[in-house]
Design a protein around this motif. Sequence first.
Motif, PDB file in Angstrom:
ATOM      1  N   MET A  59      28.097  44.621  26.314  1.00 53.42           N
ATOM      2  CA  MET A  59      29.022  44.455  27.443  1.00 53.42           C
ATOM      3  C   MET A  59      30.055  43.390  27.101  1.00 53.42           C
ATOM      4  O   MET A  59      29.728  42.303  26.634  1.00 53.42           O
ATOM      5  CB  MET A  59      28.245  44.042  28.698  1.00 53.42           C
ATOM      6  N   ASN A  60      31.346  43.731  27.289  1.00 54.36           N
ATOM      7  CA  ASN A  60      32.409  42.800  26.933  1.00 54.36           C
ATOM      8  C   ASN A  60      32.448  41.638  27.918  1.00 54.36           C
ATOM      9  O   ASN A  60      32.160  41.794  29.105  1.00 54.36           O
ATOM     10  CB  ASN A  60      33.758  43.516  26.948  1.00 54.36           C
ATOM     11  N   ASN A  61      32.775  40.484  27.391  1.00 52.40           N
ATOM     12  CA  ASN A  61      32.920  39.318  28.235  1.00 52.40           C
ATOM     13  C   ASN A  61      34.202  39.409  29.056  1.00 52.40           C
ATOM     14  O   ASN A  61      35.166  40.081  28.674  1.00 52.40           O
ATOM     15  CB  ASN A  61      32.951  38.043  27.385  1.00 52.40           C
ATOM     16  N   PHE A  62      34.186  38.716  30.177  1.00 50.93           N
ATOM     17  CA  PHE A  62      35.372  38.715  31.031  1.00 50.93           C
ATOM     18  C   PHE A  62      36.522  38.037  30.298  1.00 50.93           C
ATOM     19  O   PHE A  62      36.382  36.951  29.751  1.00 50.93           O
ATOM     20  CB  PHE A  62      35.074  37.971  32.326  1.00 50.93           C
ATOM     21  N   SER A  63      37.680  38.737  30.290  1.00 49.78           N
ATOM     22  CA  SER A  63      38.861  38.211  29.615  1.00 49.78           C
ATOM     23  C   SER A  63      39.912  37.845  30.659  1.00 49.78           C
ATOM     24  O   SER A  63      40.384  38.718  31.406  1.00 49.78           O
ATOM     25  CB  SER A  63      39.426  39.243  28.641  1.00 49.78           C
ATOM     26  N   PHE A  64      40.248  36.593  30.684  1.00 51.36           N
ATOM     27  CA  PHE A  64      41.246  36.147  31.649  1.00 51.36           C
ATOM     28  C   PHE A  64      42.610  36.774  31.364  1.00 51.36           C
ATOM     29  O   PHE A  64      43.353  37.126  32.281  1.00 51.36           O
ATOM     30  CB  PHE A  64      41.348  34.626  31.619  1.00 51.36           C
ATOM     31  N   SER A  65      42.946  36.936  30.106  1.00 50.15           N
ATOM     32  CA  SER A  65      44.249  37.505  29.754  1.00 50.15           C
ATOM     33  C   SER A  65      44.350  38.959  30.190  1.00 50.15           C
ATOM     34  O   SER A  65      45.394  39.411  30.675  1.00 50.15           O
ATOM     35  CB  SER A  65      44.488  37.380  28.241  1.00 50.15           C
ATOM     36  N   ARG A  66      43.233  39.744  29.990  1.00 47.86           N
ATOM     37  CA  ARG A  66      43.257  41.140  30.451  1.00 47.86           C
ATOM     38  C   ARG A  66      43.370  41.203  31.974  1.00 47.86           C
ATOM     39  O   ARG A  66      44.103  42.017  32.532  1.00 47.86           O
ATOM     40  CB  ARG A  66      42.003  41.863  29.983  1.00 47.86           C
ATOM     41  N   TRP A  67      42.614  40.330  32.639  1.00 41.23           N
ATOM     42  CA  TRP A  67      42.642  40.296  34.094  1.00 41.23           C
ATOM     43  C   TRP A  67      44.037  39.944  34.607  1.00 41.23           C
ATOM     44  O   TRP A  67      44.542  40.552  35.552  1.00 41.23           O
ATOM     45  CB  TRP A  67      41.626  39.266  34.586  1.00 41.23           C
ATOM     46  N   LEU A  68      44.677  38.966  33.926  1.00 41.74           N
ATOM     47  CA  LEU A  68      46.029  38.567  34.314  1.00 41.74           C
ATOM     48  C   LEU A  68      47.022  39.701  34.093  1.00 41.74           C
ATOM     49  O   LEU A  68      47.912  39.949  34.923  1.00 41.74           O
ATOM     50  CB  LEU A  68      46.453  37.330  33.520  1.00 41.74           C
ATOM     51  N   GLY A  69      46.855  40.445  32.996  1.00 43.91           N
ATOM     52  CA  GLY A  69      47.741  41.568  32.719  1.00 43.91           C
ATOM     53  C   GLY A  69      47.631  42.661  33.780  1.00 43.91           C
ATOM     54  O   GLY A  69      48.639  43.247  34.200  1.00 43.91           O
ATOM     55  N   ILE A  70      46.396  42.967  34.199  1.00 40.24           N
ATOM     56  CA  ILE A  70      46.200  43.988  35.241  1.00 40.24           C
ATOM     57  C   ILE A  70      46.823  43.530  36.562  1.00 40.24           C
ATOM     58  O   ILE A  70      47.458  44.322  37.271  1.00 40.24           O
ATOM     59  CB  ILE A  70      44.697  44.277  35.416  1.00 40.24           C
ATOM     60  N   MET A  71      46.662  42.252  36.869  1.00 41.61           N
ATOM     61  CA  MET A  71      47.216  41.734  38.120  1.00 41.61           C
ATOM     62  C   MET A  71      48.738  41.805  38.102  1.00 41.61           C
ATOM     63  O   MET A  71      49.368  42.208  39.094  1.00 41.61           O
ATOM     64  CB  MET A  71      46.758  40.300  38.327  1.00 41.61           C
ATOM     65  N   VAL A  72      49.342  41.426  36.969  1.00 40.97           N
ATOM     66  CA  VAL A  72      50.800  41.486  36.855  1.00 40.97           C
ATOM     67  C   VAL A  72      51.286  42.926  36.991  1.00 40.97           C
ATOM     68  O   VAL A  72      52.303  43.211  37.631  1.00 40.97           O
ATOM     69  CB  VAL A  72      51.254  40.870  35.525  1.00 40.97           C
ATOM     70  N   LYS A  73      50.537  43.867  36.397  1.00 39.20           N
ATOM     71  CA  LYS A  73      50.890  45.281  36.489  1.00 39.20           C
ATOM     72  C   LYS A  73      50.920  45.752  37.951  1.00 39.20           C
ATOM     73  O   LYS A  73      51.830  46.489  38.366  1.00 39.20           O
ATOM     74  CB  LYS A  73      49.896  46.116  35.680  1.00 39.20           C
ATOM     75  N   GLU A  74      49.935  45.319  38.753  1.00 39.41           N
ATOM     76  CA  GLU A  74      49.888  45.728  40.156  1.00 39.41           C
ATOM     77  C   GLU A  74      51.077  45.159  40.929  1.00 39.41           C
ATOM     78  O   GLU A  74      51.647  45.842  41.786  1.00 39.41           O
ATOM     79  CB  GLU A  74      48.573  45.272  40.797  1.00 39.41           C
ATOM     80  N   PHE A  75      51.452  43.921  40.621  1.00 41.14           N
ATOM     81  CA  PHE A  75      52.615  43.342  41.282  1.00 41.14           C
ATOM     82  C   PHE A  75      53.887  44.106  40.919  1.00 41.14           C
ATOM     83  O   PHE A  75      54.764  44.303  41.760  1.00 41.14           O
ATOM     84  CB  PHE A  75      52.759  41.861  40.911  1.00 41.14           C
ATOM     85  N   ILE A  76      53.993  44.535  39.676  1.00 40.00           N
ATOM     86  CA  ILE A  76      55.163  45.312  39.249  1.00 40.00           C
ATOM     87  C   ILE A  76      55.216  46.645  39.985  1.00 40.00           C
ATOM     88  O   ILE A  76      56.283  47.099  40.433  1.00 40.00           O
ATOM     89  CB  ILE A  76      55.133  45.523  37.721  1.00 40.00           C
ATOM     90  N   GLN A  77      54.051  47.291  40.152  1.00 38.00           N
ATOM     91  CA  GLN A  77      54.017  48.561  40.883  1.00 38.00           C
ATOM     92  C   GLN A  77      54.405  48.367  42.340  1.00 38.00           C
ATOM     93  O   GLN A  77      55.108  49.192  42.927  1.00 38.00           O
ATOM     94  CB  GLN A  77      52.622  49.181  40.783  1.00 38.00           C
TER      95      GLN A  77
END
Length: 373
Positions: free
Chosen positions: A1-19
């Motif tokens: 199981m992959n560890n939680f990645s803050f950078s991936r989480w931040l990227g997904i959040m930024v993507k939602e704001f863009i949408q």
Amino acid sequence: MNNFSFSRWLGIMVKEFIQLKRDRLTFGMIVGIPIIQLFLFGFAINSDPKHLPTAIVMADPGPFARTYVAAMENSEYFKIVGSVDQREADKLLDRSEVQFVVTFPAGFHRDLVRGDAPTILVEADATDPMAVGGAISVLNNLGIEVFAPDLPGMKHQASQSVDLRVHRRYNPESLTAYNVVPGLLGVILTMTMIFMTGLAMTRERERGTFENLLATPATPLEVMTGKIVPYILIGLIQVTLILLAARWVFDVPMQGSLLLLYAVMLMFICANLTLGITLSSIARNQLQAMQMTIFFFLPSILLSGFMFPFRGMPDWAQVIGNVLPLTHFLVLVRGILLKGNGPELLWGHTWPILLFMSVILALGIKTFRRTLD
């Protein structure tokens, strides 16, 4: 199981704001709906209505009767619209143009001076019991305050100053079911008709079947009306079920013509379906269609007089409410069911619904034609 990645989480959040930024309609609804609720509940809603239109039947135009009428206006609960005869007063109540009719009988001045407690007849349009309660409570003590300075001993016999007789017409027992159940006809039809048709074309776009419809020689009017007709039948089934429950479960009286009632229902269903199909042609997906439906439904239920007395709202809210078909439909259906109104008394609230439907249909055809191009 992959560890939680803050950078991936931040990227997904930024993507939602863009949408969200790209979907301006959704963002507008997120901001707009709470603001609408705040302003409507804060400024437009009032459960203690004042300045209610009142007609006077003056069989004895003496000074005490005129003083009483002036005191009614000064209380701010009544807005005197004029002096009429009894026949005209009945018509005004039937057409819902006044909330009260106050009658001063012949000999009112003479009986009051003699201390014989003359009768004041108050006829109230009680189709909405909440709208008349506060005003009636003011009338109960108004005679004491008005006549005591001019009549010696009035304070000592205050309870007998006048014989105030209140007739709550159309709903003598002030049953809320008489007001709410007919109103639910309009609310349920507004919600279901707009919601179902609002998803019609957007669902076809998402499923990819809309392109096949565009390939046909069908005109915008043919497509829009063809999509509406099946839902008309669904709406009539809903109406029948609600009317059966109203009559046999809640014992709501049905004084008027059932055929006329269904004609009014059909007109209202068509108006809502026309709006729904127009919203469907404007929206790009089902989420937007649902959001626009809620955006229309919220003012309809709050400003139509279904939940709160219509005449208790400020003028600007009544102007908005008069644009909404549900406002006029509630007056029509309550008038037919509770008052037994005929066609001659309904036109004043029929033409606004027809005008709304015509304007929305023209807008929908124009929007849909642009989609075809």
